[in-house]
Design an enzyme around this catalytic site. Structure first.
Site, short mmCIF file in Angstrom:
data_model
loop_
_atom_site.label_atom_id
_atom_site.label_comp_id
_atom_site.label_asym_id
_atom_site.label_seq_id
_atom_site.Cartn_x
_atom_site.Cartn_y
_atom_site.Cartn_z
CG ASP A 33 -2.05 1.01 1.09
OD1 ASP A 33 -3.21 0.57 0.97
OD2 ASP A 33 -1.78 2.23 1.09
CB ILE A 34 0.84 4.22 -2.19
CG1 ILE A 34 1.95 5.05 -2.78
CG2 ILE A 34 -0.41 5.04 -1.93
CD1 ILE A 34 1.67 5.52 -4.20
CG ASN A 89 -12.19 -0.60 4.02
OD1 ASN A 89 -12.52 -1.04 5.12
ND2 ASN A 89 -11.04 0.01 3.82
CD GLU A 97 -10.07 6.57 0.97
OE1 GLU A 97 -8.92 6.47 0.52
OE2 GLU A 97 -10.34 7.09 2.07
CB VAL A 98 -9.22 1.98 -4.70
CG1 VAL A 98 -8.91 1.38 -6.06
CG2 VAL A 98 -8.24 3.11 -4.38
CG HIS A 102 -8.58 -2.91 -2.26
ND1 HIS A 102 -9.51 -2.17 -2.98
CD2 HIS A 102 -8.42 -2.26 -1.10
CE1 HIS A 102 -9.86 -1.11 -2.27
NE2 HIS A 102 -9.23 -1.15 -1.11
CG MET A 103 -7.93 -8.93 2.29
SD MET A 103 -8.09 -10.74 2.43
CE MET A 103 -6.51 -11.27 1.80
CG HIS A 104 -6.69 -2.71 3.25
ND1 HIS A 104 -5.94 -1.60 2.96
CD2 HIS A 104 -7.94 -2.44 2.77
CE1 HIS A 104 -6.69 -0.70 2.34
NE2 HIS A 104 -7.91 -1.19 2.22
P1 AMP Z 1 -9.81 1.50 0.47
O1 AMP Z 1 -10.13 2.67 1.34
O2 AMP Z 1 -10.06 0.18 1.15
O3 AMP Z 1 -10.46 1.60 -0.89
O4 AMP Z 1 -8.23 1.53 0.29
C1 AMP Z 1 -7.57 1.94 -0.85
C2 AMP Z 1 -6.10 1.83 -0.55
O5 AMP Z 1 -5.38 1.92 -1.77
C3 AMP Z 1 -5.56 2.93 0.38
O6 AMP Z 1 -4.99 2.32 1.55
C4 AMP Z 1 -4.50 3.63 -0.49
O7 AMP Z 1 -3.38 4.03 0.26
C5 AMP Z 1 -4.15 2.56 -1.51
N1 AMP Z 1 -3.64 3.04 -2.77
C6 AMP Z 1 -4.19 3.99 -3.58
N2 AMP Z 1 -3.45 4.18 -4.67
C7 AMP Z 1 -2.40 3.30 -4.59
C8 AMP Z 1 -1.27 3.02 -5.41
N3 AMP Z 1 -1.06 3.64 -6.57
N4 AMP Z 1 -0.39 2.08 -4.98
C9 AMP Z 1 -0.58 1.45 -3.81
N5 AMP Z 1 -1.63 1.67 -2.99
C10 AMP Z 1 -2.52 2.59 -3.36
#
Ligand code: AMP
Ligand code: ZN
Length: 115
Positions: A33-34, A89, A97-98, A102-104
């Site tokens: 994660d960035i 999420n 947000e994205v 995806h799974m953190h």
């Molecule tokens: P969510 O709130 O679960 O949608 O999390 C989206 C995650 O994607 C966040 O923790 C961001 O930091 C991560 N993220 C967004 N853009 C990138 C990227 N280019 N490379 C790696 N992680 C990213």
């Protein structure tokens, strides 16, 4: 839609945006994660574009299960030995947000920024 040209994670899958990859196979990609919430913070994503867990279909079950079973192996590889969290999420109230599923997976010595 198997690929969304506007989607940031599809761009990562396609190699159009760089990422710190730690695992790749025919169905999944894993990268750091960035903005990490913990010393080790990985994102496990399917290569196919599925917007969120709310959009999962029966044919996705195999890689969905693989995402979860990969988590302990990845954490071990990253040197995480004292436990970790897995978070998905989903949707606006889920804090997503994205919009590419995806799974953190995050762990390492506390304190952590989130969780
Ligand atoms: P969510 O709130 O679960 O949608 O999390 C989206 C995650 O994607 C966040 O923790 C961001 O930091 C991560 N993220 C967004 N853009 C990138 C990227 N280019 N490379 C790696 N992680 C990213
Ligand atoms: Zn996507």
């Amino acid at each position: 839609m198997s690929h969304d040209p506007q989607c940031i994670f599809c761009k990562i899958v396609a190699g159009h945006i760089p990422s710190k990859k730690v695992h790749e196979d025919d169905e999944l990609l894993v990268f750091h994660d960035i903005h990490p919430w913990a010393p080790v913070h990985l994102l496990v994503i399917p290569k196919v574009h599925v917007a969120s867990l709310a959009d999962i279909e029966p044919e996705h079950q195999q890689w969905l299960g693989k995402m979860l079973s990969l988590a302990p192996k990845l954490m071990k590889q990253q040197g995480v030995t004292n436990g970790f969290r897995t978070v998905i999420n989903t949707g606006a109230d889920g804090g997503q947000e994205v919009y590419h599923l995806h799974m953190h997976v995050y762990g390492g010595p506390r304190p952590w920024a989130k969780g």
